[in-house]
Design a protein around this motif. Sequence first.
Motif, mmCIF file in Angstrom:
data_model
loop_
_atom_site.group_PDB
_atom_site.id
_atom_site.type_symbol
_atom_site.label_atom_id
_atom_site.label_comp_id
_atom_site.label_asym_id
_atom_site.label_seq_id
_atom_site.Cartn_x
_atom_site.Cartn_y
_atom_site.Cartn_z
ATOM 1 N N LEU A 143 -0.237 1.877 -13.897
ATOM 2 C CA LEU A 143 0.166 0.604 -14.486
ATOM 3 C C LEU A 143 1.219 -0.097 -13.628
ATOM 4 O O LEU A 143 1.148 -1.309 -13.410
ATOM 5 C CB LEU A 143 0.704 0.821 -15.906
ATOM 6 N N LEU A 144 2.189 0.659 -13.132
ATOM 7 C CA LEU A 144 3.210 0.068 -12.260
ATOM 8 C C LEU A 144 2.579 -0.481 -10.985
ATOM 9 O O LEU A 144 2.980 -1.534 -10.481
ATOM 10 C CB LEU A 144 4.297 1.095 -11.921
ATOM 11 N N HIS A 145 1.583 0.218 -10.478
ATOM 12 C CA HIS A 145 0.858 -0.266 -9.293
ATOM 13 C C HIS A 145 0.132 -1.577 -9.617
ATOM 14 O O HIS A 145 0.169 -2.537 -8.830
ATOM 15 C CB HIS A 145 -0.137 0.795 -8.825
ATOM 16 N N MET A 149 4.478 -3.294 -8.700
ATOM 17 C CA MET A 149 5.765 -2.634 -8.489
ATOM 18 C C MET A 149 5.736 -1.902 -7.153
ATOM 19 O O MET A 149 4.865 -1.068 -6.913
ATOM 20 C CB MET A 149 6.040 -1.638 -9.620
ATOM 21 N N PRO A 150 6.697 -2.162 -6.245
ATOM 22 C CA PRO A 150 6.733 -1.423 -4.981
ATOM 23 C C PRO A 150 7.057 0.058 -5.234
ATOM 24 O O PRO A 150 7.846 0.377 -6.132
ATOM 25 C CB PRO A 150 7.853 -2.117 -4.195
ATOM 26 N N ASN A 151 6.426 0.938 -4.480
ATOM 27 C CA ASN A 151 6.630 2.386 -4.616
ATOM 28 C C ASN A 151 6.566 2.846 -6.079
ATOM 29 O O ASN A 151 7.526 3.413 -6.622
ATOM 30 C CB ASN A 151 7.988 2.796 -4.020
ATOM 31 N N PRO A 152 5.427 2.611 -6.730
ATOM 32 C CA PRO A 152 5.340 2.878 -8.172
ATOM 33 C C PRO A 152 5.643 4.320 -8.564
ATOM 34 O O PRO A 152 6.286 4.561 -9.585
ATOM 35 C CB PRO A 152 3.901 2.495 -8.522
ATOM 36 N N MET A 167 11.724 -6.765 -10.956
ATOM 37 C CA MET A 167 11.126 -5.433 -11.109
ATOM 38 C C MET A 167 11.209 -4.958 -12.560
ATOM 39 O O MET A 167 10.284 -4.324 -13.077
ATOM 40 C CB MET A 167 11.809 -4.443 -10.168
ATOM 41 N N ARG A 168 12.322 -5.289 -13.223
ATOM 42 C CA ARG A 168 12.434 -4.933 -14.650
ATOM 43 C C ARG A 168 11.358 -5.645 -15.462
ATOM 44 O O ARG A 168 10.755 -5.056 -16.363
ATOM 45 C CB ARG A 168 13.827 -5.288 -15.186
ATOM 46 N N GLN A 169 11.119 -6.920 -15.143
ATOM 47 C CA GLN A 169 10.100 -7.651 -15.886
ATOM 48 C C GLN A 169 8.711 -7.077 -15.609
ATOM 49 O O GLN A 169 7.873 -6.994 -16.516
ATOM 50 C CB GLN A 169 10.153 -9.145 -15.550
ATOM 51 N N ARG A 170 8.467 -6.640 -14.378
ATOM 52 C CA ARG A 170 7.192 -5.986 -14.068
ATOM 53 C C ARG A 170 7.030 -4.701 -14.885
ATOM 54 O O ARG A 170 5.941 -4.377 -15.353
ATOM 55 C CB ARG A 170 7.094 -5.683 -12.571
#
Length: 315
Positions: A143-145, A149-152, A167-170
């Motif tokens: 999901l982070l990917h 998100m960099p380096n999930p 990044m927090r919003q992502r």
Amino acid sequence: MHADHSIATDPLLQIEDLSTFFFTHTGIIKAVRNLSMTLHAGQTTALVGESGCGKSMTALSILGLVPKPGRIVDGHIWFDKRDLTLLAPEQLRRVRGNQIAMIFQDPMTALNPVFSIGVQIEEVLLLHQGLSKKQARTKAAELLHQVGMPNPQERLDSFPHQLSGGMRQRATIAMALACDPQILIADEPTTALDVTIQAQIMHLLRTQQRQRQMGLLLISHDLGVVAQHADHIALMYAGMIVEQADTFSIFKRPHHPYTRHLLSCVSTDLATSISAAIPHSQEQWAPNFRPRTSGFPPMQQVGKSHWVRTWEIAE
């Protein structure tokens, strides 16, 4: 109903004459009044207006999260053949976060500062999806990917304070998407971010919405953002929708004086300029929007999917 009937697909969410009031010791605050709107799969509907007009309270009403002393006093919210206003708290909890998810204006509202990002996304998956701990961690990284998100994999172990605002919003978007909801509510999702990051987050939301065929309810005061990303717009003023149509029609031929005022302010910060310019008291509304003895103006149809709340239709 005063929603868009031009779309063939059945609505995902249908709100009919919703009213949410707050009963305070100083009187009744009518936060949302007689609100009707429809949300379709794969479509973005924007709810637009200045701070305090009832946009966020509409979202909280959908989710069954209206804070006391507020409550829904009238209307229906139809989703999955059920009226959400009639569901028990436990039934609503199953819908919330699972089928209908929300992204808040401030990511720190949604993120717990004492738990890592990974743990918080995994918790959603464990609660709603019944995955094992290992499966949940793998899915959280995926999901982070997906949300860029960099380096999930590494970010799973990061705490909210270690991430930038974007990044927090992502991370909050990843949490919201964890259960593959049918409807995503985004409440001013880019307000706290700089312009470049705002554009990235809006592009991300639009992409995920199209890929997943979600209905997206975008709450915003910024018509510039809305013009680029919404299929339909509902303009809200003092708890009521005063005009709604497809985005092209709103910009091409606005009918309500409030809509015209908003469009004239597109280049400025709407949240501040409009709050100062337009009073909330019923007696001071624009002339063709002033209540008469019979009450507030009715919604009138001025186009195929274009409705406006006014006594007079502007030519």
